[in-house]
Design a protein around this motif. Sequence first.
Motif, mmCIF file in Angstrom:
data_model
loop_
_atom_site.group_PDB
_atom_site.id
_atom_site.type_symbol
_atom_site.label_atom_id
_atom_site.label_comp_id
_atom_site.label_asym_id
_atom_site.label_seq_id
_atom_site.Cartn_x
_atom_site.Cartn_y
_atom_site.Cartn_z
ATOM 1 N N GLU B 38 5.459 8.393 0.476
ATOM 2 C CA GLU B 38 4.078 8.540 0.064
ATOM 3 C C GLU B 38 3.301 9.209 1.182
ATOM 4 O O GLU B 38 3.547 8.925 2.357
ATOM 5 C CB GLU B 38 3.498 7.145 -0.159
ATOM 6 N N LYS B 62 11.653 12.050 -8.245
ATOM 7 C CA LYS B 62 10.521 12.208 -9.171
ATOM 8 C C LYS B 62 9.283 11.554 -8.586
ATOM 9 O O LYS B 62 9.374 10.781 -7.627
ATOM 10 C CB LYS B 62 10.848 11.626 -10.545
ATOM 11 N N VAL B 63 8.136 11.881 -9.170
ATOM 12 C CA VAL B 63 6.897 11.253 -8.734
ATOM 13 C C VAL B 63 6.834 9.870 -9.381
ATOM 14 O O VAL B 63 7.444 9.630 -10.425
ATOM 15 C CB VAL B 63 5.687 12.138 -9.117
ATOM 16 N N ARG B 64 6.125 8.959 -8.749
ATOM 17 C CA ARG B 64 6.027 7.592 -9.258
ATOM 18 C C ARG B 64 4.553 7.298 -9.485
ATOM 19 O O ARG B 64 3.703 7.695 -8.688
ATOM 20 C CB ARG B 64 6.613 6.654 -8.203
ATOM 21 N N ALA B 65 4.260 6.597 -10.578
ATOM 22 C CA ALA B 65 2.853 6.383 -10.939
ATOM 23 C C ALA B 65 2.134 5.477 -9.941
ATOM 24 O O ALA B 65 1.009 5.750 -9.554
ATOM 25 C CB ALA B 65 2.745 5.789 -12.332
ATOM 26 N N TYR B 66 2.799 4.419 -9.517
ATOM 27 C CA TYR B 66 2.103 3.423 -8.702
ATOM 28 C C TYR B 66 2.449 3.562 -7.227
ATOM 29 O O TYR B 66 3.590 3.867 -6.883
ATOM 30 C CB TYR B 66 2.450 2.011 -9.193
ATOM 31 N N PRO B 67 1.457 3.331 -6.388
ATOM 32 C CA PRO B 67 1.714 3.400 -4.945
ATOM 33 C C PRO B 67 2.751 2.360 -4.523
ATOM 34 O O PRO B 67 2.988 1.381 -5.228
ATOM 35 C CB PRO B 67 0.349 3.061 -4.331
ATOM 36 N N ARG B 72 0.477 -4.390 -9.347
ATOM 37 C CA ARG B 72 0.264 -4.210 -10.791
ATOM 38 C C ARG B 72 1.555 -3.820 -11.499
ATOM 39 O O ARG B 72 1.735 -4.054 -12.677
ATOM 40 C CB ARG B 72 -0.773 -3.110 -11.033
ATOM 41 N N ARG B 73 2.440 -3.199 -10.765
ATOM 42 C CA ARG B 73 3.695 -2.793 -11.380
ATOM 43 C C ARG B 73 4.897 -3.426 -10.708
ATOM 44 O O ARG B 73 6.016 -2.975 -10.849
ATOM 45 C CB ARG B 73 3.840 -1.262 -11.337
ATOM 46 N N ARG B 75 7.855 -5.694 -10.145
ATOM 47 C CA ARG B 75 8.744 -6.346 -11.093
ATOM 48 C C ARG B 75 8.679 -7.866 -10.958
ATOM 49 O O ARG B 75 8.793 -8.597 -11.928
ATOM 50 C CB ARG B 75 10.167 -5.843 -10.850
ATOM 51 N N HIS B 77 6.145 -9.618 -10.427
ATOM 52 C CA HIS B 77 4.959 -10.151 -11.080
ATOM 53 C C HIS B 77 4.924 -9.888 -12.573
ATOM 54 O O HIS B 77 4.363 -10.660 -13.327
ATOM 55 C CB HIS B 77 3.695 -9.556 -10.462
ATOM 56 N N HIS B 78 5.450 -8.770 -12.988
ATOM 57 C CA HIS B 78 5.269 -8.384 -14.388
ATOM 58 C C HIS B 78 6.565 -8.282 -15.186
ATOM 59 O O HIS B 78 6.523 -7.930 -16.360
ATOM 60 C CB HIS B 78 4.514 -7.052 -14.464
ATOM 61 N N SER B 80 10.427 -6.656 -15.932
ATOM 62 C CA SER B 80 10.801 -5.248 -16.038
ATOM 63 C C SER B 80 10.143 -4.623 -17.247
ATOM 64 O O SER B 80 9.882 -5.266 -18.249
ATOM 65 C CB SER B 80 12.314 -5.128 -16.147
ATOM 66 N N ARG B 81 9.867 -3.337 -17.124
ATOM 67 C CA ARG B 81 9.298 -2.584 -18.233
ATOM 68 C C ARG B 81 10.359 -1.592 -18.715
ATOM 69 O O ARG B 81 11.365 -1.402 -18.044
ATOM 70 C CB ARG B 81 8.073 -1.824 -17.768
ATOM 71 N N GLY B 83 10.329 1.382 -18.497
ATOM 72 C CA GLY B 83 10.463 2.374 -17.433
ATOM 73 C C GLY B 83 11.532 1.947 -16.437
ATOM 74 O O GLY B 83 12.332 2.753 -15.978
#
Lengths: 410, 133, 144
Positions: B38, B62-67, B72-73, B75, B77-78, B80-81, B83
């Motif tokens: 980053e 590839k680029v990644r959406a979250y820093p 927020r993303r 794993r 805490h949330h 797996s998605r 993605g």
Amino acid sequence: MTIKIAQISCGTEYSGIQSEIENAAATVGGKMVYPDVSYEEITRAVDDFGFDPVSPQLKLMIARAKALADGHYDADAVFIASCFRCAEGALVRNEVRRYLQEHARLPVVTYSFTERLKAAQLLTRMEALVTIVAKKELLARERQVGLTAGIDSGSSTTKAMILRDNEIIGKSWTPTGEVIGSAQEVLDEALEEAGVKFNDLEGIGVTGYGRFLIGRKLDANLIQEELTTNSKGAVWLADRQRGEATIIDIGGMDNKAITVRDGIPDNFTMGGICAGASGRFLEMVSKRLRVEITELGALADKGDWSKVNMNSYCSVFGIQDLVTSLAAGHTIEDVAAAACHSVAEQVYEQQLQEIDVRRPIIQVGGTSLISGLVTAVGEMVGSEPIVPENSQYIGAAGGALLSSGFLEGQ
Amino acid sequence: MIMIAPTSELTPDQLARFIHSLGYEISIKETCYGANIEGDKDLIAKAVPKIRGLDPNRLFIKVRAYPIGDERRCRAHHGSRPGFNQLEKEWMDLPFIEAGLCAVESGEECPEKPKRKRLSVEKLIQIAEEENI
Amino acid sequence: MKIFIMPPNSLILYDLVERFGHQPLSVMGTLRERVSGREMESPPLNVTPADVTKGLKYAGIEVPSGIRGRMAVWGPMIDEAEAAIIMHDTPFTFGCVGCHRTNLLLMHLIRKKKIPTIEVNYPEDEEEGKIMVSKIKTFLEGLK
């Protein structure tokens, strides 16, 4: 204790409502959790489940449900949601809900949403889920003890009931005006009928939309949402505390369908988007027909709904259809029957499809006094509903019953 | 986001150390599948070709959406998605892409296979009748 | 050139497009601007109910909110795209992070736009990997 609510859903993030869901859970002492599954587990789960939706997120829903049912993931309750109007999502939502009810003893709520989420309704659902888990022992109470009062501050009417040693000794209701004033009025009247003083009360339970306001004012020892409170009140009034039942509660503004096992809800749905599925619709019809709402049910019982053509459930266009059919020569009885049928049908389509109806059906709420509506609901579900005495007082009865749960051992 | 193909002998640790050694002022986080970097866009643009050079056909970026480290993303805490599960699967199949990259590098001809056609109804009837006998 | 990739979150396609000298338009890139550039109104993706309304440009009100929300993010990427790669037969975890209906609409919009587009199949073995990579390379080099 934080209650872990497993979220099994599709579309919440891209509908912009995920944070609302998480906030609602946090407000009532819950936390949304997301069962973690691997690529291999998703493949296996979809195979085992025998439903292979095309959309990946729906496959993930299935895998997450299986992880819960198999005990690979620990949660206290389940929140299942998908986008309103998505057929594939609705199919999976329902099958996953059935599966979880069969394979995991966890309270479940299903929800279909749009981006215009109704925060208060979501909060009530979350609160009910948390209550079912956190107040399990309190909800198991079947007998009222001591002298307690229950107040149900509904959107249309406010009700109060006084119970002493499991007997009703006072009750009153009034159309809801100013929230605290209405509550005070019905409470005073019920106390008078019971012949007891406010200070004699050993406990007060408050439910309904105005519960927080009234609860704080009266220093109530129970402030609880109406899904669990009404369920307890309904099974207590109907003397069906054991076994399974479905409670259909069509209120002034919204409606609820709740399945219970030994008086404790394990699945529920709530309406409230459309006035056409509420008592308000019948109230408006009465006004247009120039009859009292109390007469509407008996009129409907004498009529035949199928003779009247209604093209809409809407309280504007649907009622216009009714008025037009009167002008076309249909009897007032047929029109009253068509109005009751319309409300029952919409409740059937909107609410009862989201739960597995279990018998007996206990019909409660103010509208259960309209016999034509009870008949129409019975025809729809193929089983005549039980309407207990004082069926409009379920919330107040539930509040008084549950608030007495804090007395023993004091 | 940099992913090391399962066929590569490179470890995330070696990868991260190599990126550090480039001396750019960028953040580097070693992960179980490779590394996340980053920083300033121009610096990342300069770093990427050099990183690729380390194992050209077995490093994928590839680029990644979250820093890096964004809860927020996360794993943990949330959960797996899709993605995440997709990356799991893409990582497994990176050797196929590696084979493709090697083939185009060496100028190998890779003609498309003709599409499989469905059996004609006539043929199906014929088979069914033969089975009957 | 700006290349729309489909699935829009594919590592493989993103890597290949960049490797062969073009700019991939990806959902990760778009979301990155969304989650880091401005105030966070609607975590985690910062897709707000107002964005969902913007999705009406691509899909009508009778379409579920999740599709409109996705289209609010990905629709503008198609508007911007100068060429596209569509990958078929992807394992199920692929796609617009969840919704196949959105995938179908995206593919339709790409084809309708009549920009240079190549459609390939997800490889199941090395031989298919070779076919896919060489097709994509030829396509991307042809765009220069």
